[in-house]
Design a protein around this motif. Structure first.
Motif, mmCIF file in Angstrom:
data_model
loop_
_atom_site.group_PDB
_atom_site.id
_atom_site.type_symbol
_atom_site.label_atom_id
_atom_site.label_comp_id
_atom_site.label_asym_id
_atom_site.label_seq_id
_atom_site.Cartn_x
_atom_site.Cartn_y
_atom_site.Cartn_z
ATOM 1 N N UNK A 1 0.833 -1.192 0.000
ATOM 2 C CA UNK A 1 0.000 0.000 0.000
ATOM 3 C C UNK A 1 0.874 1.250 0.000
ATOM 4 N N UNK A 2 0.663 2.081 -0.989
ATOM 5 C CA UNK A 2 1.505 3.268 -1.157
ATOM 6 C C UNK A 2 1.049 4.388 -0.235
ATOM 7 N N UNK A 3 2.034 5.049 0.399
ATOM 8 C CA UNK A 3 1.752 6.223 1.215
ATOM 9 C C UNK A 3 1.767 7.478 0.339
ATOM 10 N N UNK A 4 1.370 8.578 0.946
ATOM 11 C CA UNK A 4 1.396 9.846 0.203
ATOM 12 C C UNK A 4 2.807 10.259 -0.192
ATOM 13 N N UNK A 5 3.811 9.849 0.610
ATOM 14 C CA UNK A 5 5.191 10.230 0.284
ATOM 15 C C UNK A 5 5.846 9.289 -0.725
ATOM 16 N N UNK A 6 5.073 8.321 -1.247
ATOM 17 C CA UNK A 6 5.591 7.425 -2.274
ATOM 18 C C UNK A 6 6.181 6.135 -1.760
ATOM 19 N N UNK A 7 6.411 6.038 -0.448
ATOM 20 C CA UNK A 7 6.887 4.780 0.127
ATOM 21 C C UNK A 7 5.716 3.812 0.311
ATOM 22 N N UNK A 8 6.035 2.562 0.581
ATOM 23 C CA UNK A 8 4.972 1.567 0.678
ATOM 24 C C UNK A 8 5.015 0.834 2.017
ATOM 25 N N UNK A 9 3.836 0.478 2.494
ATOM 26 C CA UNK A 9 3.671 -0.392 3.651
ATOM 27 C C UNK A 9 3.101 -1.726 3.172
ATOM 28 N N UNK A 10 3.099 -2.691 4.063
ATOM 29 C CA UNK A 10 2.566 -4.017 3.725
ATOM 30 C C UNK A 10 1.290 -4.266 4.505
ATOM 31 N N UNK A 11 0.187 -4.462 3.793
ATOM 32 C CA UNK A 11 -1.052 -4.915 4.418
ATOM 33 C C UNK A 11 -1.075 -6.435 4.343
ATOM 34 N N UNK A 12 -1.181 -7.089 5.498
ATOM 35 C CA UNK A 12 -1.153 -8.552 5.561
ATOM 36 C C UNK A 12 -2.389 -9.047 6.300
ATOM 37 N N UNK A 13 -3.000 -10.105 5.786
ATOM 38 C CA UNK A 13 -4.224 -10.612 6.397
ATOM 39 C C UNK A 13 -4.370 -12.104 6.155
ATOM 40 N N UNK A 14 -5.033 -12.775 7.094
ATOM 41 C CA UNK A 14 -5.472 -14.157 6.887
ATOM 42 C C UNK A 14 -6.956 -14.237 7.212
ATOM 43 N N UNK A 15 -7.679 -15.006 6.406
ATOM 44 C CA UNK A 15 -9.104 -15.247 6.626
ATOM 45 C C UNK A 15 -9.325 -16.747 6.719
ATOM 46 N N UNK A 16 -9.660 -17.199 7.933
ATOM 47 C CA UNK A 16 -9.903 -18.616 8.182
ATOM 48 C C UNK A 16 -11.413 -18.830 8.213
ATOM 49 N N UNK A 17 -11.944 -19.451 7.171
ATOM 50 C CA UNK A 17 -13.394 -19.593 7.047
ATOM 51 C C UNK A 17 -13.961 -20.618 8.006
ATOM 52 N N UNK A 18 -13.174 -21.613 8.377
ATOM 53 C CA UNK A 18 -13.725 -22.722 9.165
ATOM 54 C C UNK A 18 -12.727 -23.173 10.221
ATOM 55 N N UNK A 19 -12.673 -22.405 11.298
ATOM 56 C CA UNK A 19 -11.797 -22.729 12.428
ATOM 57 C C UNK A 19 -12.675 -23.263 13.557
ATOM 58 N N UNK A 20 -12.548 -24.542 13.854
ATOM 59 C CA UNK A 20 -13.438 -25.212 14.804
ATOM 60 C C UNK A 20 -12.714 -25.381 16.136
ATOM 61 N N UNK A 21 -13.020 -24.491 17.067
ATOM 62 C CA UNK A 21 -12.315 -24.479 18.351
ATOM 63 C C UNK A 21 -13.303 -24.364 19.504
ATOM 64 N N UNK A 22 -12.868 -24.821 20.672
ATOM 65 C CA UNK A 22 -13.647 -24.680 21.890
ATOM 66 C C UNK A 22 -12.720 -24.613 23.084
ATOM 67 N N UNK A 23 -13.254 -24.153 24.201
ATOM 68 C CA UNK A 23 -12.472 -24.101 25.445
ATOM 69 C C UNK A 23 -13.105 -24.958 26.531
#
Length: 416
Positions: free
Chosen positions: A328-350
């Protein structure tokens, strides 16, 4: 007092079956006797398998024919810096949303890699995580004479959801029926029941509740139940329906990493990581016909499942994860990194299942998430958020290693 050797001899003589030993002695004695039988039959000494640190009775609900325990090395990663809706609602034993996540694995370099990713995430002010959907499913299949009867069944289900909810929820004090989605294939009718199971992973809860509801369907429609699970659930196997509709918790985590941090800590650039993700996780996975579009999400999920007492076979659904990396580009022309994970089916319990075993219970206690949450379901939601951030860290670290061409040298340096 009955001795293990005496019980083992009775098994060898055919007086007892190997699964009957707990009926004639306490659990630890029965386990020791069964181990003697196996040692005698196979010529294998089971000293390590028999050296476990909890009463055998504690595992009684979780296993049959116990001979000991499989010991897997467990470590921790973290602190996991997470800004989550559920984690914010729990004290969790955490300081400012930071958690230590126990991971059990035999894969060298995994925890080191996840820790590297978590360090970057912490320095980027933490990751945000949210559970976006919750529903444990069970999908029975019914037989009808043809399409007309199938349509009548589907119409009745749509008109009588409240009656089905009443019957299903009569079997549980915690579970809530959320929806019933019908699917018709010729003379087969599938009904995909979805439940909010609170802090339990809820597979058994959903099965029992659905069985009760099926009796009402059979009584009021032409449909006859063939199998309580018709594989449209879909449990413990790769399935597109779970990747699209979700099963258990659907959870997403993301972080914006400053470009200079990517260069200083990961020794590459946001653009290089984004390209590696596109060509590997997206294009490569599509060409392979994969259901998951990620680098190794199942690695972190499996290690967390083993440590915290989840159903390890359900790791297959967690492999549906989609990893997103974007420069993702900033206004000053440098870039950052947008990172994401989407887990559709995480089956957990406590609560329930393997979470009650002493080792796994302690691991949940490290997270401050053992047992039921207040409100109900908040502990399992928090666990899902934390695992998602751990998974994000693993994806970030591995993709950076690939983008910088350091993967092989990292394993070599660690002697793996």
């Amino acid at each position: 007092m009955t001795e293990p050797a005496d019980l083992a001899e009775r098994v060898r003589e055919g007086d007892l079956r190997i699964h009957e030993l707990e009926e004639h002695a306490d659990y630890d004695t029965a386990v020791a006797a069964r181990r003697l039988v196996v040692e005698g039959e196979t010529g294998t000494e089971l000293d390590s398998i028999g050296d476990y640190g909890f009463p055998a009775e504690a595992a009684e609900p979780n296993i049959e024919n116990m001979i000991g325990a499989a010991q897997i090395p467990m470590g921790i990663v973290g602190p996991v810096a997470v800004n989550g809706e559920a984690t914010a609602a729990t004290d969790g034993g955490a300081a400012d949303g930071e958690y230590y996540l126990p991971l059990a694995t035999t894969e060298g370099a995994l925890l080191a890699s996840v820790n590297r990713g978590l360090g970057v995430i912490r320095d980027a002010d933490g990751a945000t995580a949210r559970v976006t959907k919750n529903g444990m499913t069970r999908a029975p299949v019914f037989r009808v004479d043809g399409v007309a009867e199938a349509a009548r069944t589907v119409e009745w289900v749509a008109d009588n959801l409240d009656a089905l909810r009443e019957r299903a929820e009569s079997t549980t004090s915690h579970g809530e029926l959320l929806d019933v989605e019908p699917y018709v294939v010729a003379d087969s009718v599938f009904l995909r029941f979805a439940y909010d199971t609170k802090d339990a992973m809820g597979m058994n809860m959903a099965t029992i509740a659905t069985g009760e509801a099926c009796e009402l369907v059979e009584a009021e429609t032409p449909a006859s139940l063939v199998a309580l699970s018709g594989n449209l659930c879909s449990d413990k196997k790769p399935a597109a329906i779970n990747a699209v509709e979700g099963r258990g918790r659907s959870v997403t985590a993301d972080v914006l990493v400053p470009g200079e941090l990517v260069e200083d800590r990961l020794h590459t650039t946001p653009e290089a990581i984004a390209e590696a993700n596109t060509r590997k996780n997206l294009t490569g996975s599509a060409k392979a016909g994969a259901l998951g579009f990620n680098a190794h999400a199942a690695n972190v999920v499996a290690a967390a499942f083993l440590a915290t007492g989840q159903d390890e076979a359900q790791v297959v659904e967690a492999a549906n994860t989609i990893t997103t990396m974007e420069a993702r580009e900033r206004e000053d022309g440098t870039t950052d990194l947008y990172a994401s994970v989407s887990l559709a089916s995480l089956e957990v319990g406590t609560v329930g299942g393997g979470t009650k075993l002493p080792t796994q219970s302690e691991a949940l206690e490290v997270l401050g998430l053992r047992g039921g949450g207040d409100p109900a379901g908040s502990n399992a939601d928090a666990l899902a958020e934390i695992i998602a951030v751990g998974t994000l860290a693993g994806e970030l670290s591995l993709l950076a290693a690939l983008a910088s061409r350091h993967l092989a040298s990292a394993h070599e340096d660690l002697g793996r």
